[in-house]
Design a protein around this motif. Structure first.
Motif, PDB file in Angstrom:
ATOM      1  N   GLY A  50      49.889  31.431  51.923  1.00 37.81           N
ATOM      2  CA  GLY A  50      50.445  30.546  50.914  1.00 37.81           C
ATOM      3  C   GLY A  50      49.419  29.919  49.999  1.00 37.81           C
ATOM      4  O   GLY A  50      49.777  29.183  49.073  1.00 37.81           O
ATOM      5  N   GLN A  51      48.138  30.192  50.239  1.00 35.22           N
ATOM      6  CA  GLN A  51      47.073  29.605  49.428  1.00 35.22           C
ATOM      7  C   GLN A  51      46.906  30.390  48.130  1.00 35.22           C
ATOM      8  O   GLN A  51      46.927  31.615  48.134  1.00 35.22           O
ATOM      9  N   PRO A  52      46.717  29.711  46.990  1.00 36.42           N
ATOM     10  CA  PRO A  52      46.476  30.420  45.725  1.00 36.42           C
ATOM     11  C   PRO A  52      45.207  31.266  45.832  1.00 36.42           C
ATOM     12  O   PRO A  52      44.253  30.880  46.500  1.00 36.42           O
ATOM     13  N   TYR A  53      45.190  32.361  45.131  1.00 31.74           N
ATOM     14  CA  TYR A  53      44.053  33.265  45.213  1.00 31.74           C
ATOM     15  C   TYR A  53      42.746  32.591  44.805  1.00 31.74           C
ATOM     16  O   TYR A  53      41.697  32.841  45.390  1.00 31.74           O
ATOM     17  N   GLU A  54      42.814  31.725  43.766  1.00 32.60           N
ATOM     18  CA  GLU A  54      41.578  31.120  43.275  1.00 32.60           C
ATOM     19  C   GLU A  54      40.943  30.159  44.283  1.00 32.60           C
ATOM     20  O   GLU A  54      39.781  29.776  44.149  1.00 32.60           O
ATOM     21  N   GLN A  55      41.705  29.776  45.323  1.00 28.55           N
ATOM     22  CA  GLN A  55      41.170  28.865  46.334  1.00 28.55           C
ATOM     23  C   GLN A  55      40.613  29.603  47.557  1.00 28.55           C
ATOM     24  O   GLN A  55      40.192  28.976  48.524  1.00 28.55           O
ATOM     25  N   ALA A  56      40.614  30.925  47.498  1.00 22.81           N
ATOM     26  CA  ALA A  56      40.105  31.700  48.631  1.00 22.81           C
ATOM     27  C   ALA A  56      38.612  31.436  48.821  1.00 22.81           C
ATOM     28  O   ALA A  56      37.861  31.261  47.858  1.00 22.81           O
ATOM     29  N   ASP A  57      38.181  31.371  50.072  1.00 27.26           N
ATOM     30  CA  ASP A  57      36.770  31.143  50.377  1.00 27.26           C
ATOM     31  C   ASP A  57      35.954  32.385  50.044  1.00 27.26           C
ATOM     32  O   ASP A  57      36.457  33.509  50.028  1.00 27.26           O
ATOM     33  N   ASP A  58      34.658  32.161  49.793  1.00 27.50           N
ATOM     34  CA  ASP A  58      33.768  33.288  49.539  1.00 27.50           C
ATOM     35  C   ASP A  58      33.434  34.000  50.849  1.00 27.50           C
ATOM     36  O   ASP A  58      33.427  33.397  51.928  1.00 27.50           O
ATOM     37  N   SER A  59      33.157  35.287  50.738  1.00 28.25           N
ATOM     38  CA  SER A  59      32.876  36.108  51.924  1.00 28.25           C
ATOM     39  C   SER A  59      31.554  36.845  51.731  1.00 28.25           C
ATOM     40  O   SER A  59      31.337  37.491  50.704  1.00 28.25           O
ATOM     41  N   TYR A  60      30.680  36.734  52.738  1.00 27.66           N
ATOM     42  CA  TYR A  60      29.376  37.388  52.694  1.00 27.66           C
ATOM     43  C   TYR A  60      29.244  38.343  53.889  1.00 27.66           C
ATOM     44  O   TYR A  60      29.494  37.943  55.029  1.00 27.66           O
ATOM     45  N   VAL A  61      28.877  39.575  53.599  1.00 26.72           N
ATOM     46  CA  VAL A  61      28.569  40.536  54.661  1.00 26.72           C
ATOM     47  C   VAL A  61      27.072  40.837  54.551  1.00 26.72           C
ATOM     48  O   VAL A  61      26.591  41.264  53.500  1.00 26.72           O
ATOM     49  N   ILE A  62      26.355  40.594  55.650  1.00 28.81           N
ATOM     50  CA  ILE A  62      24.896  40.737  55.649  1.00 28.81           C
ATOM     51  C   ILE A  62      24.497  41.762  56.699  1.00 28.81           C
ATOM     52  O   ILE A  62      24.825  41.614  57.875  1.00 28.81           O
ATOM     53  N   ILE A  86      29.970  47.716  31.165  1.00 26.62           N
ATOM     54  CA  ILE A  86      29.052  46.601  30.907  1.00 26.62           C
ATOM     55  C   ILE A  86      28.405  46.246  32.239  1.00 26.62           C
ATOM     56  O   ILE A  86      28.791  45.285  32.912  1.00 26.62           O
ATOM     57  N   PRO A  87      27.395  47.014  32.691  1.00 27.01           N
ATOM     58  CA  PRO A  87      26.824  46.849  34.028  1.00 27.01           C
ATOM     59  C   PRO A  87      26.339  45.434  34.332  1.00 27.01           C
ATOM     60  O   PRO A  87      26.398  44.995  35.490  1.00 27.01           O
ATOM     61  N   GLU A  88      25.876  44.710  33.305  1.00 24.54           N
ATOM     62  CA  GLU A  88      25.358  43.365  33.559  1.00 24.54           C
ATOM     63  C   GLU A  88      26.466  42.335  33.793  1.00 24.54           C
ATOM     64  O   GLU A  88      26.202  41.194  34.201  1.00 24.54           O
ATOM     65  N   GLN A  89      27.709  42.740  33.537  1.00 26.84           N
ATOM     66  CA  GLN A  89      28.838  41.820  33.719  1.00 26.84           C
ATOM     67  C   GLN A  89      29.323  41.874  35.169  1.00 26.84           C
ATOM     68  O   GLN A  89      29.975  42.822  35.584  1.00 26.84           O
ATOM     69  N   ILE A  90      28.983  40.850  35.958  1.00 26.10           N
ATOM     70  CA  ILE A  90      29.366  40.776  37.366  1.00 26.10           C
ATOM     71  C   ILE A  90      30.780  40.212  37.499  1.00 26.10           C
ATOM     72  O   ILE A  90      31.158  39.268  36.799  1.00 26.10           O
ATOM     73  N   ILE A  91      31.550  40.780  38.402  1.00 25.97           N
ATOM     74  CA  ILE A  91      32.896  40.289  38.692  1.00 25.97           C
ATOM     75  C   ILE A  91      32.802  39.241  39.799  1.00 25.97           C
ATOM     76  O   ILE A  91      32.394  39.529  40.915  1.00 25.97           O
ATOM     77  N   GLU A  92      33.168  38.017  39.471  1.00 23.08           N
ATOM     78  CA  GLU A  92      33.085  36.918  40.440  1.00 23.08           C
ATOM     79  C   GLU A  92      34.347  36.904  41.306  1.00 23.08           C
ATOM     80  O   GLU A  92      35.267  36.118  41.084  1.00 23.08           O
ATOM     81  N   ASP A  93      34.391  37.784  42.305  1.00 17.92           N
ATOM     82  CA  ASP A  93      35.561  37.843  43.188  1.00 17.92           C
ATOM     83  C   ASP A  93      35.304  37.174  44.534  1.00 17.92           C
ATOM     84  O   ASP A  93      36.143  37.235  45.445  1.00 17.92           O
ATOM     85  N   GLY A  94      34.122  36.563  44.689  1.00 18.62           N
ATOM     86  CA  GLY A  94      33.824  35.853  45.930  1.00 18.62           C
ATOM     87  C   GLY A  94      33.262  36.726  47.034  1.00 18.62           C
ATOM     88  O   GLY A  94      32.985  36.241  48.127  1.00 18.62           O
ATOM     89  N   GLN A  95      33.073  37.993  46.749  1.00 20.64           N
ATOM     90  CA  GLN A  95      32.537  38.908  47.753  1.00 20.64           C
ATOM     91  C   GLN A  95      31.069  39.234  47.423  1.00 20.64           C
ATOM     92  O   GLN A  95      30.749  39.583  46.293  1.00 20.64           O
ATOM     93  N   THR A  96      30.220  39.124  48.443  1.00 18.11           N
ATOM     94  CA  THR A  96      28.807  39.452  48.278  1.00 18.11           C
ATOM     95  C   THR A  96      28.341  40.245  49.490  1.00 18.11           C
ATOM     96  O   THR A  96      28.607  39.851  50.630  1.00 18.11           O
ATOM     97  N   ASP A  97      27.669  41.344  49.226  1.00 21.29           N
ATOM     98  CA  ASP A  97      27.093  42.163  50.299  1.00 21.29           C
ATOM     99  C   ASP A  97      25.573  42.110  50.161  1.00 21.29           C
ATOM    100  O   ASP A  97      25.037  42.333  49.070  1.00 21.29           O
ATOM    101  N   ILE A  98      24.899  41.845  51.266  1.00 24.47           N
ATOM    102  CA  ILE A  98      23.440  41.761  51.262  1.00 24.47           C
ATOM    103  C   ILE A  98      22.901  42.657  52.370  1.00 24.47           C
ATOM    104  O   ILE A  98      23.318  42.544  53.525  1.00 24.47           O
TER     105      ILE A  98
END
Length: 257
Positions: A50-62, A86-98
């Motif tokens: 029931g939470q709005p998408y924009e309030q989803a927490d960020d997720s990091y996989v390391i 536009i390769p320099e344009q990053i999509i801010e979807d809250g997902q980051t892989d390191i």
């Protein structure tokens, strides 16, 4: 069939961000798909019902890899989605892989992370570093704890079993590919054999046709020559028929011409 999710370390911070930390000792040659798998599982935890998408927490996989995950010589790889055009344009979807290349000696990370990488790579580390001291103390506690030691062994067996299953699957897929290639090669060889057989049959037919034409020429020439010698037709028919093994109809056709 659903695949069970098993994290090495899974935690959240005070802001609710999710962290999945994985140790990858061997190179499975499918690291990108593994990251996607763990990121999907981790991201699902970032969404409350029931939470709005924009309030989803960020997720990091390391991933801490004991090999260069992409064979590009970097010590650290940080992955985000971007727009292809536009390769320099990053999509801010809250997902980051390191991904960290543990064996790398580039020292492109901050000192604390470098100390941690050196420690897990079993390189010489300054014993006064607070993080190193704390980690070594924690490792010593774990080694003395029978329950945790047993859990570590159980996880190691589980991971080895997983790797063996994946290896068998890859081997099976390889055999299927090889079998398909062999089948295609067999079909190609059969077709080539059929083509060669057809060429030989055609060549035989052409030779038989040539022999037949030569025989016709010889028979006609013989008839003309025997007539020129005033040999009667009955004798000529008999001689030609016996010499060239002709049927009554064939000999009749020659004299009807």
């Amino acid at each position: 069939m659903l695949k069970a999710v098993r994290f090495d370390i899974y935690t959240t911070d005070e802001q609710g961000n999710h962290y999945d930390i994985e140790m990858q000792v061997s190179d499975p040659h499918n690291i990108a798909k593994r990251i996607r798998y763990y990121q999907t599982a981790s991201s699902m935890e970032a969404y409350d019902k029931g939470q709005p998408y924009e309030q989803a927490d960020d997720s990091y996989v390391i991933f801490f890899c004991y090999f260069d995950p992409f064979q590009l010589g970097q010590q650290r790889y940080v992955l985000h989605k971007h727009i292809d055009e536009i390769p320099e344009q990053i999509i801010e979807d809250g997902q980051t892989d390191i991904l960290f290349n543990v064996p790398s000696l580039r020292h492109d990370v901050d000192p604390k992370m470098q100390a941690f990488l050196d420690m897990i790579a079993q390189r010489k580390v300054e014993a006064t570093d607070p993080l190193v001291v704390k980690l070594k103390e924690r490792i010593a506690v774990v080694k003395r704890n029978r329950k945790w030691r047993s859990e570590y062994m159980r996880r190691s067996v589980y991971e080895m079993d997983q790797e063996m299953r994946e290896k068998k699957i890859r081997e099976g897929e390889r055999k299927i590919r090889d079998g398909k290639l062999e089948l295609l090669e067999g079909k190609r060889e059969i077709k080539e054999g059929q083509d060669r057989l057809k060429e030989k049959e055609q060549l035989i037919q052409e030779r038989e046709q040539k022999l037949h034409e030569n025989q016709q020429t010889i028979i006609k020439t013989s008839i003309v020559a025997m007539k020129a010698l005033n040999i009667d037709e009955t004798t000529i028919r008999k001689e030609i028929k016996e010499k060239f093994n002709l049927s009554d109809k064939e000999i009749k056709d020659y004299f009807a011409e």
